[in-house]
Write a protein that holds these residues in place. Structure first.
Motif, PDB file in Angstrom:
ATOM      1  N   LEU A  26       0.829  -1.198   0.000  1.00 32.00           N
ATOM      2  CA  LEU A  26       0.000   0.000   0.000  1.00 32.00           C
ATOM      3  C   LEU A  26       0.866   1.252   0.000  1.00 32.00           C
ATOM      4  O   LEU A  26       0.622   2.190  -0.762  1.00 32.00           O
ATOM      5  CB  LEU A  26      -0.946  -0.001   1.199  1.00 32.00           C
ATOM      6  N   LEU A  27       1.900   1.269   0.814  1.00 31.37           N
ATOM      7  CA  LEU A  27       2.813   2.418   0.848  1.00 31.37           C
ATOM      8  C   LEU A  27       3.470   2.635  -0.509  1.00 31.37           C
ATOM      9  O   LEU A  27       3.616   3.772  -0.970  1.00 31.37           O
ATOM     10  CB  LEU A  27       3.876   2.230   1.931  1.00 31.37           C
ATOM     11  N   MET A  28       3.867   1.556  -1.164  1.00 36.09           N
ATOM     12  CA  MET A  28       4.497   1.671  -2.473  1.00 36.09           C
ATOM     13  C   MET A  28       3.515   2.243  -3.488  1.00 36.09           C
ATOM     14  O   MET A  28       3.870   3.111  -4.295  1.00 36.09           O
ATOM     15  CB  MET A  28       4.998   0.306  -2.953  1.00 36.09           C
ATOM     16  N   LEU A  29       2.264   1.794  -3.459  1.00 36.10           N
ATOM     17  CA  LEU A  29       1.255   2.314  -4.381  1.00 36.10           C
ATOM     18  C   LEU A  29       0.993   3.800  -4.135  1.00 36.10           C
ATOM     19  O   LEU A  29       0.833   4.579  -5.074  1.00 36.10           O
ATOM     20  CB  LEU A  29      -0.044   1.521  -4.250  1.00 36.10           C
ATOM     21  N   LEU A  30       0.955   4.188  -2.867  1.00 40.03           N
ATOM     22  CA  LEU A  30       0.709   5.586  -2.535  1.00 40.03           C
ATOM     23  C   LEU A  30       1.905   6.465  -2.873  1.00 40.03           C
ATOM     24  O   LEU A  30       1.740   7.629  -3.250  1.00 40.03           O
ATOM     25  CB  LEU A  30       0.344   5.717  -1.050  1.00 40.03           C
ATOM     26  N   GLU A  31       3.088   5.927  -2.750  1.00 41.70           N
ATOM     27  CA  GLU A  31       4.313   6.679  -3.046  1.00 41.70           C
ATOM     28  C   GLU A  31       4.484   6.876  -4.544  1.00 41.70           C
ATOM     29  O   GLU A  31       4.981   7.897  -5.002  1.00 41.70           O
ATOM     30  CB  GLU A  31       5.529   5.926  -2.488  1.00 41.70           C
ATOM     31  N   GLY A  32       4.077   5.876  -5.310  1.00 41.70           N
ATOM     32  CA  GLY A  32       4.288   5.932  -6.760  1.00 41.70           C
ATOM     33  C   GLY A  32       5.638   5.297  -7.079  1.00 41.70           C
ATOM     34  O   GLY A  32       6.592   5.411  -6.307  1.00 41.70           O
ATOM     35  N   ASN A  33       5.714   4.612  -8.174  1.00 47.38           N
ATOM     36  CA  ASN A  33       6.963   3.930  -8.513  1.00 47.38           C
ATOM     37  C   ASN A  33       7.169   3.905 -10.026  1.00 47.38           C
ATOM     38  O   ASN A  33       7.411   2.866 -10.618  1.00 47.38           O
ATOM     39  CB  ASN A  33       6.988   2.518  -7.924  1.00 47.38           C
ATOM     40  N   THR A  34       7.041   5.060 -10.638  1.00 46.98           N
ATOM     41  CA  THR A  34       7.243   5.144 -12.075  1.00 46.98           C
ATOM     42  C   THR A  34       8.493   5.967 -12.365  1.00 46.98           C
ATOM     43  O   THR A  34       8.972   6.713 -11.515  1.00 46.98           O
ATOM     44  CB  THR A  34       6.037   5.783 -12.778  1.00 46.98           C
ATOM     45  N   ALA A  35       8.991   5.829 -13.560  1.00 42.53           N
ATOM     46  CA  ALA A  35      10.185   6.564 -13.970  1.00 42.53           C
ATOM     47  C   ALA A  35       9.993   7.087 -15.388  1.00 42.53           C
ATOM     48  O   ALA A  35       9.085   6.659 -16.103  1.00 42.53           O
ATOM     49  CB  ALA A  35      11.404   5.644 -13.913  1.00 42.53           C
TER      50      ALA A  35
END
Length: 71
Positions: A35-44
């Motif tokens: 959930l934290l990863m989804l909220l943080e965003g992980n795109t480049a």
């Protein structure tokens, strides 16, 4: 994906607060870290990847029917 599959199932939206509670359960479908990863965003920026591998950028919507084997 829903449009590509011509699904008529309704979309159900859940607030983030709901998932914050669910993520605490022992057998939750999502962990707190996920959930934290989804909220943080992980795109480049895809620019360097496309350039290094001489790839053409195509929208996902244009490729989904082929990927899903429909249409």
């Amino acid at each position: 994906m829903r449009d590509a599959l011509e699904s008529r199932k309704p979309l159900v939206s859940f607030p983030v607060a709901f998932f914050r509670l669910v993520a605490r359960l022992p057998y939750a479908p999502i962990t707190r870290d996920q959930l934290l990863m989804l909220l943080e965003g992980n795109t480049a920026d895809p620019g360097p990847l496309l350039a290094d591998f001489a790839l053409e950028h195509r929208p996902l919507e244009a490729e989904l029917p082929r990927i899903l084997g429909v249409g």
